[in-house]
Design an enzyme around this catalytic site. Structure first.
Site, short mmCIF file in Angstrom:
data_model
loop_
_atom_site.label_atom_id
_atom_site.label_comp_id
_atom_site.label_asym_id
_atom_site.label_seq_id
_atom_site.Cartn_x
_atom_site.Cartn_y
_atom_site.Cartn_z
N HIS A 526 0.64 -1.03 0.18
CA HIS A 526 0.11 0.04 -0.20
C HIS A 526 0.76 1.14 -0.08
O HIS A 526 0.82 2.17 -1.01
CB HIS A 526 -0.79 0.03 1.11
CG HIS A 526 -2.13 -1.00 1.12
ND1 HIS A 526 -3.35 -0.54 0.77
CD2 HIS A 526 -2.22 -2.21 1.35
CE1 HIS A 526 -4.09 -1.64 0.76
NE2 HIS A 526 -3.48 -2.43 1.15
N ASN A 716 -2.74 -10.59 1.06
CA ASN A 716 -3.89 -9.55 1.71
C ASN A 716 -5.21 -10.73 1.69
O ASN A 716 -6.01 -10.77 2.64
CB ASN A 716 -4.52 -8.62 0.73
CG ASN A 716 -5.72 -7.89 1.21
OD1 ASN A 716 -5.75 -7.22 2.17
ND2 ASN A 716 -6.75 -8.32 0.29
#
Length: 859
Positions: A526, A716
């Site tokens: 991210h 994730n």
């Protein structure tokens, strides 16, 4: 007689061509303007509120030779339906528009659009038909167009044709350059909804010092103490207490933070559901549950209690349920409550316990998840014994491991330690150096009680990893400079020693969970990706081939990152509530960034760095794995190779030589800004590529795509499948290992399950954690997966053909992964939990599918 009428397509020597526009109206756009008398109803019904002008690529503007000539204004037709006088539903709509081309106008390569409504619409595309000497011409737009008075410049869109800067038709150069100027802004002022400005800032919005000292958090970025990647600038005013900290929105439920409008999530229901559910869990359900546990503290007493969360649900008192339902529509939260309408939080059965409720406790599964779990990017080969430390001895003293040969010799299958090292049989999950500098502060000032851990493992002949020893280390009680005080735990299957061993594994997993969330996941995907998004939009025109290559891999990333800074990684947010470092979480992430290296983010380079692979030109991917049955590494190498081959073919079409790379002014500006501003705290590192060769360009672009697609998918989408069952992936340890002679030690003997559950994540923290990672592990219905793009994304045939080959190769890789998962000799792919490794299968499914590689970091 009326005479003969000329065909509409030819008039006065000019050519009339038809255009088809696809757009989405905002929900309340259509007729409110008319009903309120804001606009002229006749012009609305005649469709004269949206005008378009084509831009010539061969003729210049009279009076300004730098600009391409504008054609006559044309208007969208049939904007409204005069028969109904009701708004159309939000969704795609197609409109016709007719343009008149003067003789010699050439092929239109751009157009200007003016929106004279009072609110915005989403412009998807324009397609021109029967353009002389060209046929069909397509413009990919995908942008929100606000009312014309919102801008002090023309909104320009370019054809889906790609040009390097020096190849751009002369009449388009001014428009190309000016569009980038508009997107950069001037670096001042507070950004407002609808602005299209991409700019940089520090992470100065994590804390809220105006609420008191406990809400203060360090500013990340701009200092050597707390280096960090940059995030998108909002320009919100500073806090009253600290002029260097940015104020946060008061009404968090609205989450009215700025990001460029085109970076916001799309309209589809699944995306909206994910965001609304995330907000509801963070801002409504979490406080409501906390208030419940304040009144009636509760603990899991057994693993059966934990299983009841999935088999029955967690009952909510009426007052808590009413608090939740009053603040958020239950339709939004329907997946969190039982279908029978009762007040029970419900959770799907995590994959790790679907087939076998106890296999997660085995040493084999403990080792397997280091290779095929949600954080398979840390384990490395042990190359010296005992393990050493890189921590500064003048500050932390002697941090060399206290594990000795006597601790592990009986589990080395007859080998000595030196022989095991030489045969590449010893591996380590090392969370010692990352956390030791924080252990004292965490243990003294938060509710967590943690160790810095080292875990040694042995690679067996069947390819599995066998844990050998776990070292639990604390700072010396008389000062950090005196080194570490360590406890060594070894495997045991019976008596209190077996419970101690299970607890030791839990302490390791707590460390691994914290590292996963703060480093492997948040930082290394991210956070490091956001500067790429900013630099690409600021320095590379949409006409640029590298912009076209990378842009699909940045979809929704700024949005989810901004949302995370508001709810997840902020001071007092979800991460601090459920992950052991608490208020030190982002400091730990910053400390890890000091050692981040873009070149080592490339999958093969990462494997080599960790010693789990060696360079081998004779191997298909140029590296040879030392753990052959390493699912993340094996599948990843195939994905990486296919990805790099696609990027190589694409870049080679536009860059025929290294010299073109060197002379590409937009590319060089992009690289300079990415390095010196976006990752400015590391700008002086020697590992940065110089961006002087095609190979450097290909490797960099492949690494960026890998990071935002496959790497993010791997770390994730396994969160809920593995971590939804908290005993398997505890997020917090609340007490240290019980000492012999204490009441807690006696509990290890008499009630080992209760003792285990009293140590790890509490019931309250578990409910919040499970609710959040369930949302974050879902694929949306509008997900775009690796190998997918919208039609007509470029006009060049060769890149389109290369992309089709890439898609076919991904399908072959998917078939190979399925085949490997069904191979009983590959024990790490399936495990005793009977959960196949699908996280790097390219194509996915809606929901918690535990497979699929989205193009971008979209959740």
């Amino acid at each position: 007689m009326f005479g003969i009428v000329k065909p509409p397509s030819i008039f006065g020597g000019n050519k009339k061509i038809k255009g088809n526009v696809v757009l989405m109206k905002k929900n309340v756009l259509d007729f409110n303007d008319m009903r309120n008398g804001i606009i002229d109803p006749l012009s609305e019904l005649l469709g004269q509120r949206v005008s378009l002008q084509l831009i010539s690529s061969v003729q210049t503007h009279t009076g300004n030779e730098l600009k391409g000539k504008l054609g006559k204004e044309s208007y969208l037709e049939n904007w409204t339906n005069i028969l109904t006088l009701f708004p159309l539903l939000a969704g795609e709509s197609a409109y016709s528009v007719h343009f008149e081309l003067e003789e010699g106008f050439g092929v239109p390569e751009a157009f200007v659009i003016n929106n004279n409504h009072t609110t915005e619409f989403f412009l998807k595309s324009l397609t021109l038909e029967d353009v002389p000497d060209q046929g069909q011409v397509h413009f990919v737009c995908n942008s929100w167009v606000y009312p014309a008075n919102h801008y002090n410049y023309d909104r320009v869109f370019f054809r889906n044709k790609t040009y390097l800067p020096h190849q751009t038709p002369a009449p388009l150069i001014w428009y190309r350059e000016q569009e980038l100027v508009y997107l950069r802004g001037n670096g001042t002022g507070e950004r407002k909804d609808g602005d299209r400005i991409y700019d940089y800032d520090f992470y100065n919005d994590l804390g809220n010092p105006d609420k008191g000292e406990k809400h203060v958090r360090p500013i990340l970025g701009g200092t050597s103490e707390y280096p960090y990647p940059r995030r998108g600038r909002t320009g919100r005013p500073p806090t009253k207490t600290d002029p260097n900290s940015e104020s946060r929105d008061i009404d968090l439920l609205n989450l009215n933070f700025y990001i460029p409008r085109d970076e916001r999530f799309g309209h589809l229901k699944m995306s909206d559901f994910l965001v609304n559910t995330l907000k509801s869990v963070a801002l409504i359900i979490k406080p409501a549950i906390e208030s419940l546990f304040d009144r009636t503290p509760a603990e899991f007493d057994s693993f059966k209690d934990v299983l009841s969360l999935y088999e029955g649900g967690f009952p909510l008192p009426l007052t808590v349920f009413e608090t939740i339902s009053k603040n958020v529509p239950l339709e939004t939260l329907k997946d969190l409550f039982r279908a029978d309408g009762t007040r029970f939080l419900k959770y799907p059965m995590p994959h790790v316990i679907k087939e076998d409720k106890a296999a997660w406790m085995t040493d084999e599964e403990f080792g397997r998840e280091m290779l095929a779990g949600v954080n398979p990017v840390v384990i490395r080969r042990l190359q010296e014994f005992p393990p050493t430390s890189k921590l500064d001895p003048s500050i932390y003293g002697n941090q060399t491991s206290n594990i000795t040969e006597s601790h592990i010799i009986n589990n080395l299958d007859g080998l000595s330690v030196n022989e095991a090292l030489e045969q590449n049989k010893l591996y380590i999950l090392d969370h010692h150096d990352s956390f030791m500098p924080f252990v004292r502060r965490v243990n003294d000032t938060t509710s967590s009680k943690i160790y810095a851990t080292r875990t040694l493992l042995f690679l067996t002949n069947d390819g599995t990893l066998k844990p050998l020893a776990i070292e639990l280390s604390l700072p010396h009680p008389n000062g950090d400079a005196l080194g570490a005080v360590s406890k060594i735990c070894t495997p045991a299957e019976q008596g209190v020693e077996s419970t101690i061993w299970q607890l030791a594994k839990a302490y390791v997993t707590v460390n691994d969970y914290g590292h996963h969330q703060l480093v492997s996941h948040w930082l290394n995907t991210h956070a490091v990706a956001e500067p790429f998004v900013l630099a690409t939009n600021r320095q590379l025109s949409v006409l640029h081939p590298i912009h076209k290559l990378l842009h699909p891999h940045f979809r929704d990333t700024m949005n989810i990152n901004a949302l995370a800074r508001q709810l997840l990684v902020n001071g007092g947010g979800i991460i601090e509530s459920v992950v052991f470092p608490g208020k030190y979480s982002m400091e730990i992430s910053s400390a890890a960034y000091k050692n981040w290296n873009l070149a080592e983010q490339a999958h093969p380079a990462d494997l080599i760095k960790r010693g789990v692979a060696v360079e081998d030109p004779s191997s298909p991917h140029g590296v040879r794995l030392l753990i052959e049955d390493y699912p993340y590494a094996v599948d990843g190498l195939e994905i990486w190779a296919a990805m790099k081959n696609w990027v190589q073919e694409y870049c080679s079409f536009y860059y025929k030589s290294d010299e073109i790379v060197q002379n590409d002014k937009e590319l060089q500006a992009w690289w300079k800004e990415l390095r010196e501003v976006g990752h400015g705290d590391l700008k002086d590192k020697s590992w940065w590529p110089s961006m002087q060769t095609r190979e450097e360009l290909v490797e960099t672009c492949t690494t960026a795509i890998w990071t935002t697609s496959a790497l993010h998918a791997a770390v994730n989408f396994g969160q809920y499948p593995y971590g939804g069952y908290i005993p398997n992936r505890p997020t917090i340890s609340r007490r240290l290992m019980p000492e012999e002679g204490t009441r807690e030690y006696e509990e290890l003997k008499t009630n080992p399950e209760k003792a285990f559950l009293r140590t790890i994540t509490s019931e309250l923290q578990s409910l919040v954690e499970i609710s959040i990672i369930e949302v974050l592990s879902k694929h949306a219905s509008d997900e775009v997966y690796l190998g997918e793009r919208e039609e007509k994304w470029t006009a060049e045939a060769e890149p389109l053909q290369a992309f089709e080959r890439f898609g076919r190769r991904l399908s072959e890789i998917e078939d190979g992964i399925v085949k490997r998962n069904n191979d009983a000799t590959l024990k790490n792919r399936y495990g005793l939990v009977k959960f196949p490794y699908n996280l790097l299968i390219p194509n996915g499914e809606i929901g918690i599918a535990a497979k699929g590689i989205p193009n971008s970091i979209s959740i």
